[in-house]
Design a protein around this motif. Structure first.
Motif, short mmCIF file in Angstrom:
data_model
loop_
_atom_site.label_atom_id
_atom_site.label_comp_id
_atom_site.label_asym_id
_atom_site.label_seq_id
_atom_site.Cartn_x
_atom_site.Cartn_y
_atom_site.Cartn_z
N SER A 103 0.30 -0.98 0.08
CA SER A 103 0.20 -0.28 0.17
C SER A 103 0.92 1.66 0.02
O SER A 103 1.77 1.12 0.32
CB SER A 103 -0.50 -0.17 1.33
N PHE A 104 0.63 2.06 -0.67
CA PHE A 104 0.97 3.57 -0.76
C PHE A 104 -0.16 4.90 -0.51
O PHE A 104 -0.67 5.03 -1.11
CB PHE A 104 1.41 3.92 -1.79
N GLU A 105 0.42 5.46 0.59
CA GLU A 105 -0.91 6.14 0.58
C GLU A 105 -2.22 5.95 1.30
O GLU A 105 -3.35 6.66 0.62
CB GLU A 105 -0.89 7.77 0.14
N GLY A 106 -2.35 4.60 1.55
CA GLY A 106 -3.67 4.02 1.98
C GLY A 106 -4.45 3.82 0.70
O GLY A 106 -5.50 2.69 0.55
N VAL A 107 -3.19 3.13 -0.01
CA VAL A 107 -3.56 3.21 -1.35
C VAL A 107 -3.52 1.38 -1.72
O VAL A 107 -2.54 1.45 -1.28
CB VAL A 107 -3.40 3.63 -3.04
N LEU A 108 -4.40 -0.20 -2.16
CA LEU A 108 -3.94 -0.86 -2.15
C LEU A 108 -3.26 -1.20 -3.36
O LEU A 108 -4.23 -0.95 -4.31
CB LEU A 108 -4.71 -1.72 -2.05
#
Length: 95
Positions: free
Chosen positions: A53-58
């Motif tokens: 995940s990056f900044e809450g994006v999966l």
């Protein structure tokens, strides 16, 4: 008469609907339905063992690697395939 059940007020991060214990999956301190735990890029179903995940994006591991690691930056511009700039083959040797 108010009855409270454990977990009925927990909302899925992806769809914002109630998540019940049997369908609950927690990743990065966020709660999801098992079916909502999907890659943002390809929409493939993820598992706790194979997601990033990056900044809450999966993302699935292949797309995370493709979109972030290969470009060498954490730039979220997904308009196309990351462009790789190759150095010129003709190198002048002075001396």
């Amino acid at each position: 008469m108010a009855t409270s059940f454990q977990g009925t007020t927990t909302k899925c991060t992806a769809c914002d609907k109630t998540v019940y214990l049997v369908d609950k999956l927690t990743a990065d301190n966020r709660v999801y339905h098992k079916a909502c735990f999907r890659c943002h890029h390809c929409k493939g179903t993820l598992k706790l063992a194979n997601y990033n995940s990056f900044e809450g994006v999966l993302y699935c591991r292949p797309h995370f690697d493709q979109l972030f690691k290969r470009t060498g930056s954490l730039d979220k511009s997904f308009e196309g395939t990351p462009k790789v700039v190759k150095p010129e083959k003709s190198v002048e040797n002075e001396g």
